[in-house]
Design a protein around this motif. Structure first.
Motif, PDB file in Angstrom:
ATOM      1  N   VAL A  78       0.853  -1.191   0.000  1.00 45.88           N
ATOM      2  CA  VAL A  78       0.000   0.000   0.000  1.00 45.88           C
ATOM      3  C   VAL A  78       0.888   1.240   0.000  1.00 45.88           C
ATOM      4  CG1 VAL A  78      -1.733   1.327   1.285  1.00 45.88           C
ATOM      5  CG2 VAL A  78      -1.889  -1.174   1.171  1.00 45.88           C
ATOM      6  N   VAL A  79       0.690   2.085  -0.993  1.00 49.79           N
ATOM      7  CA  VAL A  79       1.459   3.323  -1.128  1.00 49.79           C
ATOM      8  C   VAL A  79       0.469   4.488  -1.208  1.00 49.79           C
ATOM      9  CG1 VAL A  79       3.083   4.646  -2.527  1.00 49.79           C
ATOM     10  CG2 VAL A  79       3.341   2.154  -2.322  1.00 49.79           C
ATOM     11  N   THR A 122      -9.115  -2.741  -2.798  1.00 52.40           N
ATOM     12  CA  THR A 122      -9.553  -4.028  -3.334  1.00 52.40           C
ATOM     13  C   THR A 122      -9.903  -4.949  -2.169  1.00 52.40           C
ATOM     14  OG1 THR A 122      -7.317  -4.968  -3.348  1.00 52.40           O
ATOM     15  CG2 THR A 122      -8.019  -3.743  -5.321  1.00 52.40           C
ATOM     16  N   ASN A 123     -10.540  -6.068  -2.485  1.00 56.25           N
ATOM     17  CA  ASN A 123     -10.904  -7.014  -1.429  1.00 56.25           C
ATOM     18  C   ASN A 123      -9.674  -7.744  -0.904  1.00 56.25           C
ATOM     19  OD1 ASN A 123     -13.608  -6.380  -1.789  1.00 56.25           O
ATOM     20  ND2 ASN A 123     -13.900  -7.954  -3.336  1.00 56.25           N
ATOM     21  N   GLY A 124      -9.747  -8.165   0.357  1.00 49.20           N
ATOM     22  CA  GLY A 124      -8.722  -8.998   0.936  1.00 49.20           C
ATOM     23  C   GLY A 124      -8.962 -10.452   0.542  1.00 49.20           C
ATOM     24  N   ILE A 161      -4.541  -0.731  -2.760  1.00 51.19           N
ATOM     25  CA  ILE A 161      -5.304   0.407  -3.263  1.00 51.19           C
ATOM     26  C   ILE A 161      -5.655   0.114  -4.715  1.00 51.19           C
ATOM     27  CG2 ILE A 161      -5.242   2.853  -3.873  1.00 51.19           C
ATOM     28  CD1 ILE A 161      -3.416   3.291  -1.458  1.00 51.19           C
ATOM     29  N   GLY A 162      -6.963   0.063  -5.008  1.00 47.90           N
ATOM     30  CA  GLY A 162      -7.400  -0.234  -6.363  1.00 47.90           C
ATOM     31  C   GLY A 162      -7.544   1.002  -7.217  1.00 47.90           C
ATOM     32  N   GLN A 163      -7.976   2.109  -6.589  1.00 48.62           N
ATOM     33  CA  GLN A 163      -8.185   3.354  -7.331  1.00 48.62           C
ATOM     34  C   GLN A 163      -8.217   4.507  -6.337  1.00 48.62           C
ATOM     35  OE1 GLN A 163     -11.628   3.245  -9.935  1.00 48.62           O
ATOM     36  NE2 GLN A 163     -11.705   5.469 -10.137  1.00 48.62           N
ATOM     37  N   ILE A 201     -12.302   3.688   1.518  1.00 50.98           N
ATOM     38  CA  ILE A 201     -13.550   2.947   1.410  1.00 50.98           C
ATOM     39  C   ILE A 201     -13.292   1.595   0.765  1.00 50.98           C
ATOM     40  CG2 ILE A 201     -14.236   3.833  -0.874  1.00 50.98           C
ATOM     41  CD1 ILE A 201     -17.091   4.178   0.323  1.00 50.98           C
ATOM     42  N   GLY A 202     -14.131   0.634   1.086  1.00 48.91           N
ATOM     43  CA  GLY A 202     -14.015  -0.712   0.524  1.00 48.91           C
ATOM     44  C   GLY A 202     -14.933  -1.646   1.280  1.00 48.91           C
TER      45      GLY A 202
END
Length: 263
Positions: free
Chosen positions: A27-28, A213-215, A220-222, A40-41
């Motif tokens: 994660v960056v 994204t899901n675990g 980070i997806g977006q 959020i997720g």
């Protein structure tokens, strides 16, 4: 954008009887001073785990967090956390719940009289100065959350960390507190990271929304820039085409990353 808070290649794994569980992977994220960022997720994507790493409550397995160039490796008053549960001490008054934190953190920099005034100032910010002599059992859930936010702000943190602070409240109370938080952020310019499940809340409050994204091994997806002008009014934005476009972008991401069991 200059990085006030840097989350650098953070990953974390947990050991269990079933083996190793990879919660977060690489994660960056770099956050500017005064920025309001929502994460959020879906449930289980590591949002609160990430917040706890920034708070210093968990140690990353890989990577790390820098605040003003200094490594975060333990909890500290420069990062104040407000959880969904207000965590007020029931035997203390509203005033004393905030005063205890102020005395702990600011006793070397403020006199006794200054600390008294500072407590009242922060209770006034969240419109709870009228209830300063009440105990938590005598006030509503929304009022308790206001006190929790006042206590966090009174510590003069560099970063305010909010873990679904309004998640347990009814819709009307949640809306009032969202408006209060917007007003406070506009006035103070705090750096804020907020964990949320609420799409409308994230678009209304944020400068950027980080979508996970899901675990397992969530990333980070977006990241979505929220370029709505401030100050913001929920009533004015209700039929604003750009607000609804941004809201739809978040919904599309979440729908595209729905947990398998929801399919």
């Amino acid at each position: 954008m200059s990085a006030y808070l840097s989350i650098e290649n953070v990953g974390i794994s947990f050991s269990s009887d079933k083996g190793t569980f990879r919660a977060l992977d690489d994660v960056v994220l770099r956050i500017a001073k005064g920025e309001f960022v929502s994460v959020i997720g879906h449930s289980g994507c590591g949002k609160s785990t990430l917040l706890n790493i920034v708070a210093g409550l968990l140690q990353a397995t890989e990577g790390g967090v820098l605040l003003e160039g200094r490594e975060v490796d333990s909890p500290g008053p420069d990062r104040a956390v407000v959880f969904q549960n207000h965590s007020l001490l029931p035997w203390l008054t509203v005033y004393d719940n905030v005063r205890m934190a102020v005395d702990k953190v600011l006793s070397r920099t403020k006199s006794k009289a200054e600390r008294h005034d500072w407590v009242l100032h922060n209770l006034s910010l969240v419109r709870m100065d009228h209830a300063k002599d009440k105990k938590p059992g005598e006030i509503s859930g929304g009022m308790k959350q206001r006190v929790g936010i006042a206590r966090a702000l009174a510590m003069e943190p560099k970063v305010l960390l909010l873990d679904e602070p309004f998640g347990a409240l009814d819709a009307l109370t949640r809306a009032h507190l969202q408006d209060s938080l917007m007003e406070i952020h506009g006035r103070l310019g705090n750096t804020v990271i907020m964990i949320t499940h609420d799409v409308d809340e994230s678009v209304l409050l944020s400068d950027r929304i980080v979508m996970m994204t899901n675990g397992p091994a969530a990333r980070i997806g977006q990241i979505l820039d929220i370029d709505l002008p401030r100050p913001r009014s929920r009533v004015d934005l209700a039929d604003n085409p750009h607000f609804n476009h941004l809201r739809a972008e978040v919904l599309r991401f979440l729908h595209g990353h729905a947990p398998a069991k929801a399919a």
